[in-house]
Design a protein around this motif. Structure first.
Motif, PDB file in Angstrom:
ATOM      1  N   LEU A  15       0.844  -1.185   0.000  1.00 28.28           N
ATOM      2  CA  LEU A  15       0.000   0.000   0.000  1.00 28.28           C
ATOM      3  C   LEU A  15       0.883   1.239   0.000  1.00 28.28           C
ATOM      4  CD1 LEU A  15      -2.546  -0.978   2.825  1.00 28.28           C
ATOM      5  CD2 LEU A  15      -2.567  -1.681   0.420  1.00 28.28           C
ATOM      6  N   THR A  16       0.481   2.261  -0.717  1.00 27.20           N
ATOM      7  CA  THR A  16       1.217   3.523  -0.686  1.00 27.20           C
ATOM      8  C   THR A  16       0.300   4.651  -0.224  1.00 27.20           C
ATOM      9  OG1 THR A  16       0.707   4.403  -2.905  1.00 27.20           O
ATOM     10  CG2 THR A  16       2.425   2.701  -2.758  1.00 27.20           C
ATOM     11  N   ASN A  17       0.917   5.723   0.204  1.00 31.60           N
ATOM     12  CA  ASN A  17       0.144   6.901   0.597  1.00 31.60           C
ATOM     13  C   ASN A  17      -0.184   7.787  -0.602  1.00 31.60           C
ATOM     14  OD1 ASN A  17       2.839   7.723   0.260  1.00 31.60           O
ATOM     15  ND2 ASN A  17       2.574   9.469   1.639  1.00 31.60           N
ATOM     16  N   HIS A  18      -0.058   7.229  -1.804  1.00 32.60           N
ATOM     17  CA  HIS A  18      -0.402   7.975  -3.016  1.00 32.60           C
ATOM     18  C   HIS A  18      -1.418   7.230  -3.860  1.00 32.60           C
ATOM     19  CE1 HIS A  18       2.321  11.307  -2.377  1.00 32.60           C
ATOM     20  NE2 HIS A  18       3.205  10.435  -1.961  1.00 32.60           N
ATOM     21  N   ARG A  19      -2.330   6.493  -3.159  1.00 31.29           N
ATOM     22  CA  ARG A  19      -3.554   6.001  -3.783  1.00 31.29           C
ATOM     23  C   ARG A  19      -3.323   4.887  -4.808  1.00 31.29           C
ATOM     24  NH1 ARG A  19      -7.839  10.535  -3.677  1.00 31.29           N
ATOM     25  NH2 ARG A  19      -7.049  11.977  -2.102  1.00 31.29           N
TER      26      ARG A  19
ATOM     27  N   LEU B 210     -11.955  15.386  10.249  1.00 32.00           N
ATOM     28  CA  LEU B 210     -10.954  15.245   9.197  1.00 32.00           C
ATOM     29  C   LEU B 210     -11.318  14.053   8.326  1.00 32.00           C
ATOM     30  CD1 LEU B 210      -8.175  16.005   7.936  1.00 32.00           C
ATOM     31  CD2 LEU B 210      -7.143  14.411   9.584  1.00 32.00           C
ATOM     32  N   LYS B 211     -11.372  14.270   7.022  1.00 27.87           N
ATOM     33  CA  LYS B 211     -11.617  13.188   6.072  1.00 27.87           C
ATOM     34  C   LYS B 211     -10.308  12.799   5.395  1.00 27.87           C
ATOM     35  CE  LYS B 211     -16.449  14.093   4.789  1.00 27.87           C
ATOM     36  NZ  LYS B 211     -17.360  14.369   3.631  1.00 27.87           N
ATOM     37  N   LEU B 212     -10.059  11.478   5.337  1.00 26.33           N
ATOM     38  CA  LEU B 212      -8.861  10.978   4.677  1.00 26.33           C
ATOM     39  C   LEU B 212      -9.230   9.867   3.704  1.00 26.33           C
ATOM     40  CD1 LEU B 212      -6.400  10.630   7.714  1.00 26.33           C
ATOM     41  CD2 LEU B 212      -6.403  12.444   5.980  1.00 26.33           C
TER      42      LEU B 212
ATOM     43  N   LYS C 141     -18.716  -4.859   5.400  1.00 24.34           N
ATOM     44  CA  LYS C 141     -18.796  -5.467   6.725  1.00 24.34           C
ATOM     45  C   LYS C 141     -17.473  -6.132   7.092  1.00 24.34           C
ATOM     46  CE  LYS C 141     -21.542  -8.830   9.353  1.00 24.34           C
ATOM     47  NZ  LYS C 141     -22.644  -9.827   9.289  1.00 24.34           N
ATOM     48  N   ASP C 142     -17.073  -5.942   8.335  1.00 25.76           N
ATOM     49  CA  ASP C 142     -15.862  -6.565   8.890  1.00 25.76           C
ATOM     50  C   ASP C 142     -14.579  -6.144   8.169  1.00 25.76           C
ATOM     51  OD1 ASP C 142     -17.433  -7.989  10.728  1.00 25.76           O
ATOM     52  OD2 ASP C 142     -17.759  -9.603   9.287  1.00 25.76           O
ATOM     53  N   SER C 143     -14.593  -4.981   7.542  1.00 31.34           N
ATOM     54  CA  SER C 143     -13.390  -4.507   6.859  1.00 31.34           C
ATOM     55  C   SER C 143     -12.580  -3.599   7.774  1.00 31.34           C
ATOM     56  CB  SER C 143     -13.760  -3.748   5.580  1.00 31.34           C
ATOM     57  OG  SER C 143     -14.491  -2.569   5.883  1.00 31.34           O
ATOM     58  N   VAL C 144     -11.299  -3.473   7.447  1.00 31.54           N
ATOM     59  CA  VAL C 144     -10.435  -2.508   8.110  1.00 31.54           C
ATOM     60  C   VAL C 144     -10.031  -1.467   7.082  1.00 31.54           C
ATOM     61  CG1 VAL C 144      -9.561  -4.143   9.800  1.00 31.54           C
ATOM     62  CG2 VAL C 144      -8.346  -3.859   7.639  1.00 31.54           C
TER      63      VAL C 144
ATOM     64  N   ASP D 113       0.219  12.606   3.775  1.00 32.54           N
ATOM     65  CA  ASP D 113       1.505  12.769   3.106  1.00 32.54           C
ATOM     66  C   ASP D 113       2.634  12.134   3.893  1.00 32.54           C
ATOM     67  OD1 ASP D 113       0.316  14.167   1.065  1.00 32.54           O
ATOM     68  OD2 ASP D 113       0.829  16.147   1.860  1.00 32.54           O
ATOM     69  N   GLU D 114       2.410  11.880   5.181  1.00 36.65           N
ATOM     70  CA  GLU D 114       3.498  11.418   6.051  1.00 36.65           C
ATOM     71  C   GLU D 114       3.306  10.042   6.636  1.00 36.65           C
ATOM     72  OE1 GLU D 114       6.299  13.065   6.534  1.00 36.65           O
ATOM     73  OE2 GLU D 114       5.660  14.777   5.288  1.00 36.65           O
ATOM     74  N   SER D 115       2.126   9.451   6.506  1.00 38.38           N
ATOM     75  CA  SER D 115       1.912   8.179   7.224  1.00 38.38           C
ATOM     76  C   SER D 115       0.762   7.388   6.633  1.00 38.38           C
ATOM     77  CB  SER D 115       1.616   8.454   8.702  1.00 38.38           C
ATOM     78  OG  SER D 115       0.394   9.174   8.838  1.00 38.38           O
ATOM     79  N   ILE D 116       0.739   6.091   6.995  1.00 40.01           N
ATOM     80  CA  ILE D 116      -0.392   5.198   6.714  1.00 40.01           C
ATOM     81  C   ILE D 116      -0.850   4.643   8.061  1.00 40.01           C
ATOM     82  CG2 ILE D 116      -1.159   3.074   5.574  1.00 40.01           C
ATOM     83  CD1 ILE D 116       1.013   3.522   3.486  1.00 40.01           C
ATOM     84  N   VAL D 117      -2.157   4.752   8.350  1.00 39.74           N
ATOM     85  CA  VAL D 117      -2.666   4.368   9.665  1.00 39.74           C
ATOM     86  C   VAL D 117      -3.818   3.391   9.482  1.00 39.74           C
ATOM     87  CG1 VAL D 117      -3.654   5.171  11.825  1.00 39.74           C
ATOM     88  CG2 VAL D 117      -2.031   6.630  10.599  1.00 39.74           C
ATOM     89  N   LYS D 118      -3.809   2.305  10.252  1.00 44.52           N
ATOM     90  CA  LYS D 118      -4.850   1.290  10.193  1.00 44.52           C
ATOM     91  C   LYS D 118      -5.931   1.607  11.218  1.00 44.52           C
ATOM     92  CE  LYS D 118      -5.440  -3.749  10.675  1.00 44.52           C
ATOM     93  NZ  LYS D 118      -4.739  -5.028  10.939  1.00 44.52           N
TER      94      LYS D 118
END
Length: 215
Positions: free
Chosen positions: A17-21, A170-172, A200-203, A209-214
């Motif tokens: 996964l990248t922070n650029h979609r 905040l929307k991300l 359902k049951d997804s994460v 620009d600086e991070s990926i958060v679960k």
């Protein structure tokens, strides 16, 4: 442009996964992305809506840097590469493509991809209704008929809503991942965020620009 990554393993395949979609698939040496909507800004301007003309350029610059960073040889686009009728943005895209001599483009056709076969041939784009690359099936929209396979799709432009103190919100953009699918964020920055729909049951893997958060 800072590229942040997070590796996940699904069905014994490593996906980055990248922070650029976009996702990088190591086995296929491919970037998987969705909803670029080339032609949307030109369509809006043609209809009298003053949209900045550098939006597409910024999207393509991000894509260029991802291709160079991963040394990707294939783009797997799960729908809505294009947005509307053929317009000047297609010429911009063709010129941008010319810098990559060996880049393969595969488009899984989305609801907005209504351009002519001639344009697809001219741009050397392989078009599929859906694409089976074990252990995944690539489609534009995950439907009930896909319940027996693991799909990678787009279409819904997923996002998360983070509530802070008081009325702060905040929307991300995010990736939505469940037992049978991944829904990609829209690649184009010129898209809204759907924070109301989540499988359902997804994460969610949201990013800045600086991070990926679960979540």
């Amino acid at each position: 442009m800072k590229i942040i990554t997070e590796n996940i393993t699904i069905n014994n395949e490593v996906l980055t996964l990248t922070n650029h979609r976009a996702i990088y698939w190591q086995r296929e040496n491919a970037l998987i992305l969705s909803d670029i909507h080339i032609g949307k800004t030109a369509h809006f301007r043609r209809n009298g809506i003053p949209v900045p003309d550098d939006i597409l350029q910024k999207d393509l610059e991000r894509l260029q840097k991802l291709i160079l960073h991963f040394k990707a040889k294939t783009l797997l686009i799960v729908g809505d590469l294009f947005h509307a009728e053929t317009n000047v943005d297609m010429t911009t895209f063709k010129k941008w493509l010319s810098q990559f001599e060996d880049l393969k483009l595969v488009l899984i056709k989305g609801n907005h991809d209504r351009q002519s076969k001639k344009l697809m041939t001219d741009l050397q784009i392989e078009v599929e209704k859906e694409l089976n690359l074990e252990p995944f099936t690539l489609v534009h929209e995950h439907l009930k008929c896909h319940s027996e396979v693991f799909t990678i799709s787009g279409h819904t432009h997923p996002g998360v809503l983070i509530k802070g103190k008081g009325k702060q919100k905040l929307k991300l953009p995010c990736y939505q991942i469940s037992a049978d699918q991944i829904i990609l964020p829209a690649f184009s920055l010129f898209t809204g965020l759907n924070t109301a729909s989540q499988p359902k049951d997804s994460v969610c893997y949201a990013f800045t620009d600086e991070s990926i958060v679960k979540f």
